[in-house]
Design a protein around this motif. Structure first.
Motif, PDB file in Angstrom:
ATOM      1  N   ARG A 138       0.820  -1.100  -0.030  1.00  0.00           N
ATOM      2  CA  ARG A 138       0.061   0.011   0.151  1.00  0.00           C
ATOM      3  C   ARG A 138       0.755   1.217   0.060  1.00  0.00           C
ATOM      4  NH1 ARG A 138      -2.652  -1.080   4.075  1.00  0.00           N
ATOM      5  NH2 ARG A 138      -3.912  -2.454   2.920  1.00  0.00           N
ATOM      6  N   THR A 164       0.640   4.023  -3.054  1.00  0.00           N
ATOM      7  CA  THR A 164       0.506   5.392  -2.575  1.00  0.00           C
ATOM      8  C   THR A 164       1.400   6.274  -2.959  1.00  0.00           C
ATOM      9  OG1 THR A 164      -0.785   4.674  -0.585  1.00  0.00           O
ATOM     10  CG2 THR A 164      -0.160   6.923  -0.771  1.00  0.00           C
ATOM     11  N   ARG A 196       1.152   9.273  -5.900  1.00  0.00           N
ATOM     12  CA  ARG A 196       1.415  10.749  -5.626  1.00  0.00           C
ATOM     13  C   ARG A 196       2.583  11.335  -6.748  1.00  0.00           C
ATOM     14  NH1 ARG A 196       1.928   9.905   0.889  1.00  0.00           N
ATOM     15  NH2 ARG A 196      -0.264  10.310   1.429  1.00  0.00           N
ATOM     16  N   GLY A 214      -3.183   1.138  -2.738  1.00  0.00           N
ATOM     17  CA  GLY A 214      -2.477   2.462  -2.753  1.00  0.00           C
ATOM     18  C   GLY A 214      -2.616   3.051  -3.963  1.00  0.00           C
ATOM     19  N   GLN A 236      -5.085   3.126  -5.890  1.00  0.00           N
ATOM     20  CA  GLN A 236      -6.506   3.403  -6.220  1.00  0.00           C
ATOM     21  C   GLN A 236      -6.899   2.672  -7.565  1.00  0.00           C
ATOM     22  OE1 GLN A 236      -7.505   7.400  -5.516  1.00  0.00           O
ATOM     23  NE2 GLN A 236      -6.418   7.491  -3.483  1.00  0.00           N
TER      24      GLN A 236
END
Length: 239
Positions: free
Chosen positions: A138, A142, A146, A213, A215
């Motif tokens: 995760r 993430t 980003r 993470g 998505q």
């Protein structure tokens, strides 16, 4: 070749480092720097191997380019050779590992170690290991989201992003369709053979965490074991 468990080095980079160390003089110079226990000048490296300063500079800079050494100049108070600050070389901290097919034992060991250190009273060892694997994946997903800001991810776009990550981690992804990935290599072999249920559960948790993470809700990591391959497949959600 690897640095830490969360930042895998690609096979191309590892191969480049192996190629750089294929030269005997360069390999001996790398050993001199590693054994010194402190930053080494070009003159010291040259004397340690028995070559000219100019040749030592050439080999040292090749080792820096390959990421095996790092270089910096001595502080301003130390002047040598007509007032010039000497260039110093020291190990970069990178560990050279090269394997075909790719192996990521350090990642598995790191997750298992963290599981031992963070195991809760409500967990057994297996549950802790699966939890840590999911958290690690995760965090990776993430961070990638980003960094790349991919926007809304459909299955096909999500597979493309996953493919790059899986390649970096040695899973050797193969596209069965535009929205389905089969993982040709298990980077945790031969350890997987000793505890297949545990390692496969951790692998699925790691990749599920990565998708969370990232998505990438249109995809899921499912168990689909095949002999000699990774036990997980990336497939469209709902299939």
């Amino acid at each position: 070749m690897g640095s830490d468990a969360s930042s895998p080095v690609t096979a191309d980079t590892a191969l480049e480092s192996v190629n750089v160390l294929g030269d005997e003089t360069r390999r001996r110079m790398y050993a001199v720097v590693r054994r010194a226990g402190r930053p080494v000048t070009r003159d010291e490296a040259a004397a340690g191997v028995g070559v000219s300063r100019k040749l030592a500079a050439f080999h040292l800079d090749k080792l820096v380019d390959a990421g095996l050494l790092r270089a910096h100049y001595e502080h301003a108070g130390s002047l040598h050779r007509a007032g010039r600050r000497p260039k110093l070389y020291e190990p970069s901290g990178v560990t050279v590992q090269f394997s075909i097919p790719d192996r990521r034992h350090e990642l598995l060991a790191d997750m298992l170690m963290e599981a031992v250190l963070t195991e809760a009273q409500t967990e057994d060892a297996r549950q802790a290991a699966v939890r840590v694997a999911a958290e690690r994946g995760r965090d990776l997903g993430t961070t990638e989201r980003r960094t790349t800001r991919p926007g809304r991810l459909g299955a096909e776009r999500g597979v493309t992003i996953c493919e790059h990550m899986l390649e970096r981690y040695g899973f050797e992804p193969i596209r069965e369709t535009t929205t389905r990935l089969r993982l040709h290599n298990c980077p945790f072999q031969p350890l997987t053979a000793k505890a297949p249920d545990l390692v496969c559960a951790m692998t699925q948790a790691f990749l599920t965490g990565y998708l969370d993470g990232l998505q990438a809700t249109a995809l899921r990591a499912t168990l689909a074991p095949r002999p000699g391959e990774c036990c997980v497949r990336i497939s469209p959600a709902g299939t």
